[in-house]
Design an enzyme around this catalytic site. Sequence first.
Site, PDB file in Angstrom:
ATOM      1  N   GLY A 131       3.872   5.120   3.910  1.00 29.47           N
ATOM      2  CA  GLY A 131       2.993   5.416   5.011  1.00 29.47           C
ATOM      3  C   GLY A 131       1.566   5.167   4.498  1.00 29.47           C
ATOM      4  CB  SER A 198       5.615   1.263   1.337  1.00 35.13           C
ATOM      5  OG  SER A 198       4.715   0.813   1.995  1.00 35.13           O
ATOM      6  CD1 TRP A 199       2.109   7.149   0.728  1.00 32.98           C
ATOM      7  CD2 TRP A 199       0.323   6.279  -0.033  1.00 32.98           C
ATOM      8  NE1 TRP A 199       1.164   8.277   0.229  1.00 32.98           N
ATOM      9  CE2 TRP A 199       0.207   7.715  -0.276  1.00 32.98           C
ATOM     10  CE3 TRP A 199      -0.781   5.255  -0.219  1.00 32.98           C
ATOM     11  CZ2 TRP A 199      -0.897   8.287  -0.806  1.00 32.98           C
ATOM     12  CZ3 TRP A 199      -1.929   5.970  -1.138  1.00 32.98           C
ATOM     13  CH2 TRP A 199      -2.012   7.470  -1.140  1.00 32.98           C
ATOM     14  CG  ASP A 354       6.763  -6.382   1.463  1.00 28.01           C
ATOM     15  OD1 ASP A 354       6.134  -6.291   2.468  1.00 28.01           O
ATOM     16  OD2 ASP A 354       7.050  -5.539   0.819  1.00 28.01           O
ATOM     17  CG  HIS A 382       7.479  -3.117   3.615  1.00 28.89           C
ATOM     18  ND1 HIS A 382       6.630  -3.278   2.231  1.00 28.89           N
ATOM     19  CD2 HIS A 382       7.302  -1.888   4.130  1.00 28.89           C
ATOM     20  CE1 HIS A 382       6.149  -2.000   2.116  1.00 28.89           C
ATOM     21  NE2 HIS A 382       6.650  -1.045   3.234  1.00 28.89           N
TER      22      HIS A 382
END
Length: 411
Positions: A131, A198-199, A354, A382
Amino acid sequence: MRLVGLASPQFGTAATSLFFSPRLKTPDTAPIPPFFPRFRPSLPPHRLFSNKTPSGRNKLLLCVENHYSPTAQQFRTSMETSKESQELNRSLYPHIEPYSSGFLKVSDIHTLYWEQSGNPNGHPVVFLHGGPGAGTSASNRRFFDPEFYRIILFDQRGSGKSTPHACLEDNTTWDLVNDIEKLREHLEIPEWQVFGGSWGSTLALAYSQSHPDRVTGIILRGIFLLRKKELDWFYEGGAAAIFPDAWEPFRDFIPENERNNFIVAYHKRLNSDDNHIQVTAAKIWTTWELMTAHLIQNEENIKRGEDDDFSLAFARIENHYFVNKGFFPSDSYLLDNVDKIRHISTVIVQGRYDVCCPMMSAWDLHKAWPEAELKVVPDAGHSANEIGIAAELVAANEKFKNILKSGGFKM
């Protein structure tokens, strides 16, 4: 016990990087850059080892910090003999249910949902979701062997089951870093493995650099360093060259006179006093990201953007972090602080295609941290749920599991 170091005899203490696909048995590519002095880790209290296999490839060995101890020697020997030759499992584990869960109050405002699954006496691993604002899901447990790992999931501030929902107040990177420590102490865990994509990779780096003594190993996926060039790529038209059909609804929601900065324009609407405007902006923001998250678009995943609660938390919190540049003091903060975690054994998994978090970030991190093992999946985007990426994530956990077992880890 902490896992440390990767090395190549060709370049002294430089790391060897191999790029694998789960469908391939040989490396894709990988010229190895010279090992510049500024990247050289100090040898004490750990030592870096490597040997050549009969095929001529570099065998990467890891040892515990105190390389003078009998345990370290035993660990090294076991790595040389059995574990390196074992085929790692690359299949997701079956669905499991938590054996405990609860809520932890971390501030006057925020309460976090947490859960534990797998082996209550196993090696602890904390899962850091993406996120920011996405929350966790049951499928996140499947990357870990439930007989070996004590699997800890939690929803970050404002996300998932944590309360208050979609709240931006007192919600910064450093609040989350402190929350992770509070959860570790609450669960009475001395140290744990850190896993984030990711985050979640951003937060994993920030947490590990703040508390390196609490981290046994790191697994990262879809590297996101929250730099301006990464945000510009995804939110100012770069990724639109690949997904113009997905980009246009995102673009057209904003009047032409505000399109010089889409993050700021959406920030205004995601914080509007009009709830309808908030929800509409949130759905459009969320759908743009979900439509670009897979190499081949996943319709089921895209439908998540239609959910008001999910999209509101996802879009509001994500945008809040991006407007504030991750709450980092500089654009290159995470790269500048790699020395604090250079000794911690790390695997980086990156999809070649990605679009959300393009490979330039994983490559920049790899160049700053050649000791970390980089695995590029050549046929993936991703999402952690893509077949090739999921396979490499499971394999990385299996590798750490085997090393911990070889080093005398007691269940």
